[in-house]
Structure formats: C-alpha cells, structure tokens
Write a protein that holds these residues in place. Sequence first.
Motif, PDB file in Angstrom:
ATOM      1  N   GLU A 459     -20.592  87.568  81.237  1.00  0.00           N
ATOM      2  CA  GLU A 459     -20.491  89.027  81.136  1.00  0.00           C
ATOM      3  C   GLU A 459     -21.669  89.697  80.430  1.00  0.00           C
ATOM      4  N   HIS A 460     -22.241  89.041  79.414  1.00  0.00           N
ATOM      5  CA  HIS A 460     -23.415  89.609  78.733  1.00  0.00           C
ATOM      6  C   HIS A 460     -24.103  88.500  77.969  1.00  0.00           C
ATOM      7  N   THR A 461     -25.229  88.835  77.349  1.00  0.00           N
ATOM      8  CA  THR A 461     -25.991  87.843  76.585  1.00  0.00           C
ATOM      9  C   THR A 461     -26.012  88.146  75.091  1.00  0.00           C
ATOM     10  N   GLU A 462     -25.768  89.407  74.706  1.00  0.00           N
ATOM     11  CA  GLU A 462     -25.946  89.816  73.313  1.00  0.00           C
ATOM     12  C   GLU A 462     -24.634  89.745  72.542  1.00  0.00           C
ATOM     13  N   ASP A 463     -24.687  89.106  71.371  1.00  0.00           N
ATOM     14  CA  ASP A 463     -23.473  88.870  70.594  1.00  0.00           C
ATOM     15  C   ASP A 463     -22.739  90.161  70.229  1.00  0.00           C
ATOM     16  N   SER A 464     -23.488  91.229  69.941  1.00  0.00           N
ATOM     17  CA  SER A 464     -22.833  92.484  69.555  1.00  0.00           C
ATOM     18  C   SER A 464     -21.986  93.030  70.693  1.00  0.00           C
ATOM     19  N   ASN A 494     -26.837  69.735  95.173  1.00  0.00           N
ATOM     20  CA  ASN A 494     -27.594  70.981  95.152  1.00  0.00           C
ATOM     21  C   ASN A 494     -26.595  72.135  95.066  1.00  0.00           C
ATOM     22  N   GLN A 495     -26.230  72.495  93.841  1.00  0.00           N
ATOM     23  CA  GLN A 495     -25.200  73.510  93.611  1.00  0.00           C
ATOM     24  C   GLN A 495     -25.735  74.579  92.658  1.00  0.00           C
ATOM     25  N   GLN A 496     -25.053  75.725  92.676  1.00  0.00           N
ATOM     26  CA  GLN A 496     -25.455  76.845  91.841  1.00  0.00           C
ATOM     27  C   GLN A 496     -24.308  77.318  90.962  1.00  0.00           C
ATOM     28  N   ILE A 497     -24.666  77.819  89.794  1.00  0.00           N
ATOM     29  CA  ILE A 497     -23.722  78.616  89.004  1.00  0.00           C
ATOM     30  C   ILE A 497     -23.925  80.080  89.388  1.00  0.00           C
ATOM     31  N   ILE A 498     -22.841  80.772  89.620  1.00  0.00           N
ATOM     32  CA  ILE A 498     -22.898  82.205  89.907  1.00  0.00           C
ATOM     33  C   ILE A 498     -22.268  82.941  88.724  1.00  0.00           C
ATOM     34  N   PRO A 499     -23.104  83.494  87.836  1.00  0.00           N
ATOM     35  CA  PRO A 499     -22.558  84.184  86.665  1.00  0.00           C
ATOM     36  C   PRO A 499     -22.276  85.656  86.950  1.00  0.00           C
ATOM     37  N   TYR A 500     -21.252  86.174  86.323  1.00  0.00           N
ATOM     38  CA  TYR A 500     -20.898  87.585  86.430  1.00  0.00           C
ATOM     39  C   TYR A 500     -21.359  88.310  85.166  1.00  0.00           C
ATOM     40  N   PHE A 501     -21.931  89.500  85.345  1.00  0.00           N
ATOM     41  CA  PHE A 501     -22.384  90.303  84.212  1.00  0.00           C
ATOM     42  C   PHE A 501     -21.958  91.751  84.396  1.00  0.00           C
ATOM     43  N   ILE A 502     -21.786  92.444  83.272  1.00  0.00           N
ATOM     44  CA  ILE A 502     -21.368  93.844  83.274  1.00  0.00           C
ATOM     45  C   ILE A 502     -22.395  94.668  82.500  1.00  0.00           C
ATOM     46  N   SER A 503     -22.757  95.815  83.053  1.00  0.00           N
ATOM     47  CA  SER A 503     -23.592  96.782  82.332  1.00  0.00           C
ATOM     48  C   SER A 503     -22.732  97.954  81.865  1.00  0.00           C
ATOM     49  N   SER A 504     -23.245  98.688  80.879  1.00  0.00           N
ATOM     50  CA  SER A 504     -22.623  99.924  80.372  1.00  0.00           C
ATOM     51  C   SER A 504     -21.260  99.711  79.732  1.00  0.00           C
ATOM     52  N   HIS A 505     -20.940  98.492  79.357  1.00  0.00           N
ATOM     53  CA  HIS A 505     -19.694  98.268  78.620  1.00  0.00           C
ATOM     54  C   HIS A 505     -19.805  98.952  77.260  1.00  0.00           C
ATOM     55  N   PRO A 506     -18.728  99.504  76.718  1.00  0.00           N
ATOM     56  CA  PRO A 506     -18.800 100.094  75.381  1.00  0.00           C
ATOM     57  C   PRO A 506     -19.458  99.138  74.387  1.00  0.00           C
ATOM     58  N   GLY A 507     -20.383  99.678  73.614  1.00  0.00           N
ATOM     59  CA  GLY A 507     -21.145  98.871  72.662  1.00  0.00           C
ATOM     60  C   GLY A 507     -22.477  98.402  73.201  1.00  0.00           C
ATOM     61  N   CYS A 508     -22.706  98.560  74.500  1.00  0.00           N
ATOM     62  CA  CYS A 508     -23.942  98.077  75.129  1.00  0.00           C
ATOM     63  C   CYS A 508     -24.971  99.201  75.203  1.00  0.00           C
ATOM     64  N   LEU A 510     -29.358 100.226  75.902  1.00  0.00           N
ATOM     65  CA  LEU A 510     -30.449  99.858  76.805  1.00  0.00           C
ATOM     66  C   LEU A 510     -31.168  98.599  76.351  1.00  0.00           C
ATOM     67  N   GLU A 511     -31.409  98.498  75.039  1.00  0.00           N
ATOM     68  CA  GLU A 511     -32.126  97.315  74.554  1.00  0.00           C
ATOM     69  C   GLU A 511     -31.303  96.038  74.755  1.00  0.00           C
ATOM     70  N   ASP A 512     -29.973  96.165  74.748  1.00  0.00           N
ATOM     71  CA  ASP A 512     -29.126  95.003  75.035  1.00  0.00           C
ATOM     72  C   ASP A 512     -29.296  94.559  76.490  1.00  0.00           C
ATOM     73  N   MET A 513     -29.388  95.528  77.400  1.00  0.00           N
ATOM     74  CA  MET A 513     -29.591  95.190  78.805  1.00  0.00           C
ATOM     75  C   MET A 513     -30.980  94.588  79.032  1.00  0.00           C
ATOM     76  N   ALA A 514     -31.968  95.081  78.285  1.00  0.00           N
ATOM     77  CA  ALA A 514     -33.310  94.504  78.402  1.00  0.00           C
ATOM     78  C   ALA A 514     -33.303  93.042  77.968  1.00  0.00           C
ATOM     79  N   GLU A 515     -32.621  92.751  76.875  1.00  0.00           N
ATOM     80  CA  GLU A 515     -32.522  91.363  76.404  1.00  0.00           C
ATOM     81  C   GLU A 515     -31.751  90.514  77.418  1.00  0.00           C
ATOM     82  N   LEU A 516     -30.714  91.090  78.023  1.00  0.00           N
ATOM     83  CA  LEU A 516     -29.964  90.364  79.062  1.00  0.00           C
ATOM     84  C   LEU A 516     -30.890  89.974  80.208  1.00  0.00           C
ATOM     85  N   ALA A 517     -31.726  90.911  80.627  1.00  0.00           N
ATOM     86  CA  ALA A 517     -32.636  90.632  81.740  1.00  0.00           C
ATOM     87  C   ALA A 517     -33.604  89.512  81.390  1.00  0.00           C
TER      88      ALA A 517
END
Length: 603
Positions: A459-464, A494-508, A510-517
């Motif tokens: 869902e995201h990368t940043e602990d906050s 030959n397999q892949q992980i497909i991760p799900y991520f969410i933007s604009s969640h409360p607490g997120c 722009l800099e959090d999204m940049a770090e996610l990228a």
Amino acid sequence: MLTDFLPTTQKEGALRGWDYVDVILFSGDAYIDHPSFGAAVIGRVLENAGYRVAIVPQPNWRDDLRDFKKLGCPRLFFAVSGGAMDSMVNHYTANRRRRSNDAYTPDGRADMRPDRCVSVYCKILKSLFPNTPVVIGGIEASLRRFTHYDYWSDSLMPSILVSSGADWLQYGMGEKSIVALADAYANGMPVDEMRNLRQVAYLLPKSEAGSLPADAVMLHSHEDCLKSKRLQAENFGKIEVASNHDDCGVLVQGIDAHYVVVNPPYPSLTSAELDAIYDLPYQRMPHPKYKGKTIPAYDMIKFSVCIHRGCFGGCAFCTISAHQGKHITSRSVESIVREVEKVSKLPDYKGYISDLGGPSANMYGMTERDHELCRKCKRTSCIHPSICRNMNVDHRSVLEVYRTVDALPYVKKSFIGSGVRYDLILHDNVDTTLNDASAQYAEELISRHVSGRLKVAPEHTEDSVLSMMRKPSFKLFERFVRLFEEICAKYGLNQQIIPYFISSHPGCRLEDMAELAVKTKRLNFQLEQVQDFTPTPMTLATEMYYTGLDPHTLRPVYVARRQNDKLEQRQFFFWYKKSERGKIISCLRRIGRSDLIDRLVGY
C-alpha cells in the motif's frame, strides 16, 4: 432447469406449484446462483429455513415499474440489496467520473442500477406497497447505518434508514438475522419484541425513548455531527471499537424526531454453520435468462473457492472487518473438498482452481488462543501496530487445505488469487514450529500456487503513512520480495510479485509519494495495481479524510482533498512515463526535493 434456481417471475414460481411468495429479494446485481453473491446466499438460506423466496435482479426503475409489481406482494416482506458493491463505488472512480462498465451486470453494462440503489428501490416499493415491510441489507446498507460521510456528494448523510424509508436494516453478514426476521413475521411477533433481535437496526420515535436499554451507548446526534467534525470523529471511534468487540451493546444515534437503534451482532458463525451455508444447492452459474451473455464478476470467480470468512487486519481504508467481522471462521477441509468437486463438474472446467482464498488468503485457520481475552479486547486490529500475542499465527491449517485439494484426482493445480499477508508469513513466533510452518507455507505458495503473478498489498513505503493505514513497515515487504526471488530462483520459475499501492491516503504528502516512487523503482517495479484513495462509508480513513482528525486520538491528520493535490500524488506512480516526467520534476523542485530528480527520472 428453471426450477433449480430461485424464481425470478410468476411463471417460474408456478413451475414450483407456488401461489404465493414469502420473501421477494430485490438486488442491484444480476442473479448468479453462487455463494460468492450475497443475494443468492440470503435466498438459499431463507429457502433452507422453509420459506418461499423469489428474486428480482436489477429491476427497471425508470419505466412503469412493472419489475417491482410483477411478483405482487410477499407474505412476509421485501428484502433489498444494492449488490456486492456500494452502488456509488460501483458507478464512480476516485475522480468522481462515471465508470463505463459494471462487472456485476450482463455484458458489463453500466446502466442497469441507479445511484444510491438501496434507497431508490425502497422508495419505489414503499410507494407501491405501503403496508408491506421492507428489510435492507448488503454492503451499501450495512456501512451506511449511521451518519456517514458521502464522498460523491461531499456531505455528511444520515443513516440510510432515514433516506430509504426501510423498516429494518440488517448489517454485516446477514444469514442469521434474515431468518430471525422471517421467523418473527411468520410467527406474528409484535414489533416491540422484534426490536430485540440481534444484528438489526431500526428507527425508534423519540417519544418511545423509555424502551431503550439503560446501558445503550448514546452517540452524538446527526444534527450535532453536521455542526462539528470533531463530534463525527468521536462517534466513529466509538462505532469502530464496538463493531470489533464481542460484548458491544446497543448503539443509538438521534436524528430529528427519531433514534437510529443498532442492536449488537450475532457471534461469528461456527465452522459447521459456515459449512452448512456453502453446502446449500447453488447452481454455481448465472440464471438461464442470461444465456449467451457474459457477467465479468462471475467469470472471475467461477473456478474459485472461498475457504474462510472475516479479517483481523483492520486496515484503515478497508470495510471487510466492519462487514464480515474480525474473527476468522474457517470452513472444514471436507466442505472445501465438496465445493471443489462441484467446481470440477462445471462444463468448461479444465482442472485448475483459480483461487483457494478469502479476504486474506493465509488467515485460514488463524484464531485466538484464549477467546476470553478477545471478549475483553477493544483493539480494532489484531496485527497492528504489532501481531497480538493471543493470535495463533499458524499456517499448518491452510497448508493442509492446499495439499488436500492438490491431491484430488480432478485437480491439476490450485492457485491463490486472493492477496496474502506477508507480515503473517514473516512473523517471528516464539514457537519455532510455527516459524517452520510459515517457511513451508511461503515455499509451497510461491513454488506451486502462483499463476505467474502473486498479489500482495504493501500500500505504501513510508512508515508515517503506513501507520495511518494500519499496515506493516515496508521493510517487511522488501524482505518478502527477496524471499520470493530466492524461491523462484530455486525452482527455476519466472514469476512476478504484483504489489498494490494507494495515493492520497490521509497522512500522505507529496514527498511521501516521491519517496514511494524512488523505493519502488529501486526494486524494479513499474506499478500497475494502483489507485487514488476513494473514501467509502464506515472506514477509518474516510473519517480522517472528512474530519481531518484521527477518530481515536482526535489529533489532526493531513489530507489531500483538492483534486489537483490528488492528481499530483498519483503522478508519482508513473515516473517511468515520459508524459509525466516534466510534471514530476517541477513538483519535486517546488517541494524542495530536487535531490530525488536524478534518482527518479534520470535527469
């Protein structure tokens, strides 16, 4: 044969020799006689209890209303559901744009149900049959039982009991409550006594306030919540704790001259009770009236088997625990095998089970060690901020299911299409036998049950932000990626992980999204499964979005509410697209993170 399905017309009822119907179900979905679709389950459960049940799927609400009249008046009541999804979520994207298809409709047509489906159907039925009770249920009704924020009107709305005019609301998984209501009406139970039934909600005139239990939990009124976002946040904090607590009492909220009264739920079903529901005579296919048409939602699940109910994750943006409950009820292995056998007899079955899953695929068999501790516990998540010591994180039961199904002569291979909780797999248990079982589970899952792509949801990368989401640290996901790659290499897969991520969640921010990228790029992910946060009724994240407060601490929470802010966050998912690079560079410079430009877009 038509008589193998619940009747949808008077002619089909006549084929059964019926001259009346006890309960008529109205559903916003097409009628698929399968245990993954709520209207079919409720119909079959009532039928099994001895009642005559008919169903009217996707009635036309724009003509002379003949679909609402064609079966006449039921002996007991009408039952109304918007379908497997809230109709507004079904119809609109996070940007409030109208969707062009509907997975629960023949050929994916997007115009077969109205907005706010439950209220529209109820008002029509009440106008045509004013003296016949109407019971509402399903996800749309269940999660709108109190004052709630409605994203599509950007307003606070009252309980759906008020807007629909329904007599009763059954919330959550309604198998027990619908039979209790049917029995009450069939036996002539007075309304005053029916108000004591579990897992139902109703409107009570304030003039009858003396009938409320002395220990009822009184919430802030709808009118007060309209005036104060803080009071709305306080309400949700109480509601969420009560919804996840075994000993919750009656919840009461005032609105105008009435109270919305919500009775406590039934205890979670036992395994035997859940088995009995799945053993009912579903035809496991759409009604014959849809012959030659494709229903996308059915095609997705027709070779899958749900092995448990409930989720103890308590994710802030998810409604599963609010609707299904946080306690896991697992089906017996024997019941699962019986359903797999039924799947194997479908005409186009090729030997592959597409999913042995549930809300979280690997929660099967995971229950509390001491139920008395759970009765007193008020935690809304059993695994955030850490996994509860009373939770038995044991993967041996789900391994038994996989191995038993794979050993069946008519199964070539079974896959896990539902998401898995990697934090449960990687949890360091005091009991080393549980760690060994988790390692075995990971190896068998990745080597034998992945159809090329495994779904997981960091869902995201940043602990906050993850803390706001009630999700584990991204470091756990990175560990799981390494484990996945090691096992794939070991077996030459030959397999892949497909991760799900969410933007604009409360607490997120722009800099959090940049770090996610930056962090997902480092892991060589070009993201596909992404979404902008969509506020939906009765989730913690939605209340934070509307109020700007954490309902449990009442501390302020940053929220990206403006459309432009949400689009700016979303663009970071697509750093690899040339069309986004200029905007991303400009954004990074504006927020003082020019240090990320080279790492992200190579400038």
